[in-house]
Design an enzyme around this catalytic site. Structure first.
Site, PDB file in Angstrom:
ATOM      1  CE1 TYR A 187      -9.342  -3.443   0.335  1.00 38.23           C
ATOM      2  CE2 TYR A 187      -8.648  -1.438  -0.770  1.00 38.23           C
ATOM      3  CZ  TYR A 187      -8.356  -2.536   0.031  1.00 38.23           C
ATOM      4  OH  TYR A 187      -7.082  -2.709   0.515  1.00 38.23           O
ATOM      5  CG  ASN A 246      -3.592  -2.643   6.904  1.00 37.77           C
ATOM      6  OD1 ASN A 246      -3.523  -2.125   5.783  1.00 37.77           O
ATOM      7  ND2 ASN A 246      -4.520  -3.514   7.229  1.00 37.77           N
ATOM      8  CG  HIS A 286      -4.847  -6.511  -0.508  1.00 34.54           C
ATOM      9  ND1 HIS A 286      -6.048  -6.760   0.112  1.00 34.54           N
ATOM     10  CD2 HIS A 286      -4.825  -7.298  -1.616  1.00 34.54           C
ATOM     11  CE1 HIS A 286      -6.730  -7.655  -0.603  1.00 34.54           C
ATOM     12  NE2 HIS A 286      -6.006  -7.997  -1.658  1.00 34.54           N
ATOM     13  CD  GLU A 307      -8.190  -9.516  -3.915  1.00 36.06           C
ATOM     14  OE1 GLU A 307      -7.013  -9.866  -3.669  1.00 36.06           O
ATOM     15  OE2 GLU A 307      -9.044  -9.328  -3.026  1.00 36.06           O
ATOM     16  CE  LYS A 340      -3.717  -2.540   2.339  1.00 39.93           C
ATOM     17  NZ  LYS A 340      -4.720  -2.539   3.438  1.00 39.93           N
TER      18      LYS A 340
HETATM   19  N1  LIG Z   1     -11.926  -0.306  11.123  1.00 44.14           N
HETATM   20  C1  LIG Z   1     -11.176   0.080  10.091  1.00 44.14           C
HETATM   21  N2  LIG Z   1     -10.790   1.374   9.955  1.00 44.14           N
HETATM   22  C2  LIG Z   1     -10.060   1.772   8.912  1.00 44.14           C
HETATM   23  N3  LIG Z   1      -9.623   0.951   7.938  1.00 44.14           N
HETATM   24  C3  LIG Z   1      -9.970  -0.343   8.026  1.00 44.14           C
HETATM   25  C4  LIG Z   1     -10.760  -0.843   9.098  1.00 44.14           C
HETATM   26  N4  LIG Z   1     -10.937  -2.182   8.901  1.00 44.14           N
HETATM   27  C5  LIG Z   1     -10.298  -2.463   7.770  1.00 44.14           C
HETATM   28  N5  LIG Z   1      -9.714  -1.374   7.238  1.00 44.14           N
HETATM   29  C6  LIG Z   1      -8.919  -1.281   6.016  1.00 44.14           C
HETATM   30  O1  LIG Z   1      -9.564  -2.017   4.988  1.00 44.14           O
HETATM   31  C7  LIG Z   1      -8.721  -3.038   4.513  1.00 44.14           C
HETATM   32  C8  LIG Z   1      -9.558  -4.203   4.099  1.00 44.14           C
HETATM   33  O2  LIG Z   1     -10.236  -4.711   5.205  1.00 44.14           O
HETATM   34  P1  LIG Z   1     -10.511  -6.264   5.341  1.00 44.14           P
HETATM   35  O3  LIG Z   1     -11.501  -6.414   6.437  1.00 44.14           O
HETATM   36  O4  LIG Z   1     -10.801  -6.817   3.997  1.00 44.14           O
HETATM   37  O5  LIG Z   1      -9.118  -6.765   5.923  1.00 44.14           O
HETATM   38  P2  LIG Z   1      -7.930  -7.580   5.251  1.00 44.14           P
HETATM   39  O6  LIG Z   1      -8.491  -8.571   4.314  1.00 44.14           O
HETATM   40  O7  LIG Z   1      -7.010  -8.037   6.326  1.00 44.14           O
HETATM   41  O8  LIG Z   1      -7.168  -6.426   4.525  1.00 44.14           O
HETATM   42  P3  LIG Z   1      -6.595  -6.429   3.049  1.00 44.14           P
HETATM   43  O9  LIG Z   1      -7.801  -6.681   2.173  1.00 44.14           O
HETATM   44  O10 LIG Z   1      -6.037  -5.044   2.899  1.00 44.14           O
HETATM   45  O11 LIG Z   1      -5.559  -7.508   3.019  1.00 44.14           O
HETATM   46  C9  LIG Z   1      -7.754  -3.288   5.669  1.00 44.14           C
HETATM   47  O12 LIG Z   1      -6.533  -3.826   5.269  1.00 44.14           O
HETATM   48  C10 LIG Z   1      -7.566  -1.900   6.219  1.00 44.14           C
HETATM   49  O13 LIG Z   1      -6.604  -1.167   5.448  1.00 44.14           O
END
Ligand SMILES: Nc1ncnc2c1ncn2[C@@H]1O[C@H](COP(=O)(O)OP(=O)(O)OP(=O)(O)O)[C@@H](O)[C@H]1O
Length: 151
Positions: A51, A114, A117, A128, A11
């Site tokens: 997303y 974070n 992804h 994806e 990211k």
């Molecule tokens: N409560 C939150 N507040 C802000 N951003 C969030 C929150 N929860 C998730 N995100 C963001 O949305 C992304 C996608 O959320 P998801 O629940 O799909 O988690 P993930 O699958 O672990 O993440 P990714 O898809 O990025 O690998 C997260 O990686 C994070 O960057």
């Protein structure tokens, strides 16, 4: 499966903090193969599609804005059970739940920044990869069972 593929994206915060080399190194040392990679500015439409499942979550707009705030490194990695193992190497979505030794456990504290992804299932990986890459951008590499054993 043995030649399973997953989609990983470093990211904008990971890129800005110069963590690209460290992250690629982790997956190479683990034994996975990089089969596609590009540094790109993701468009809003691509990120919204990526997303789509999160469109009703309160953080959706912020998430799309953050992902478009700088370059991302989009990658396809291949190898034995790579979808599941890559998720383990990433750590939990919330860095506060991520163990040291994982990418998020080692490098960040904030769920909305974070670093990386990774696809959460083989189905999402397929979706994806098709969204981010054309087929001709992906190297064709097949490991066979014998090369895993004797290499
Ligand atoms: N409560 C939150 N507040 C802000 N951003 C969030 C929150 N929860 C998730 N995100 C963001 O949305 C992304 C996608 O959320 P998801 O629940 O799909 O988690 P993930 O699958 O672990 O993440 P990714 O898809 O990025 O690998 C997260 O990686 C994070 O960057």
């Amino acid at each position: 499966g043995i030649n399973e593929r997953t989609f990983l994206a470093i990211k904008p915060d990971g890129y800005q903090r110069r963590l690209v080399g460290d992250i690629i190194r982790r997956f190479e040392r683990k034994g996975f193969r990089l089969v596609a990679m590009k540094l790109m500015q993701a468009s809003e439409s691509l990120l919204k599609e990526h997303y789509f499942d999160l469109r009703d979550r309160p953080f959706y707009n912020r998430l799309v804005k953050y992902m478009g705030s700088g370059p991302v490194v989009a990658m396809v990695w291949q190898g034995l059970d790579v979808v599941k193992t890559a998720r383990l190497m990433l750590g939990e979505t919330n860095p506060a739940d991520s163990l040291p030794g994982t990418i998020r456990g080692d490098f960040c504290v904030d769920v909305s920044r974070n670093i990386i992804h990774g696809s959460d299932s083989r189905e999402s990986a397929q979706r994806e990869i098709a969204l981010w890459f054309r087929p001709d951008e992906i190297v064709c590499w097949q490991d066979n069972a014998e090369s895993w054993i004797y290499e």
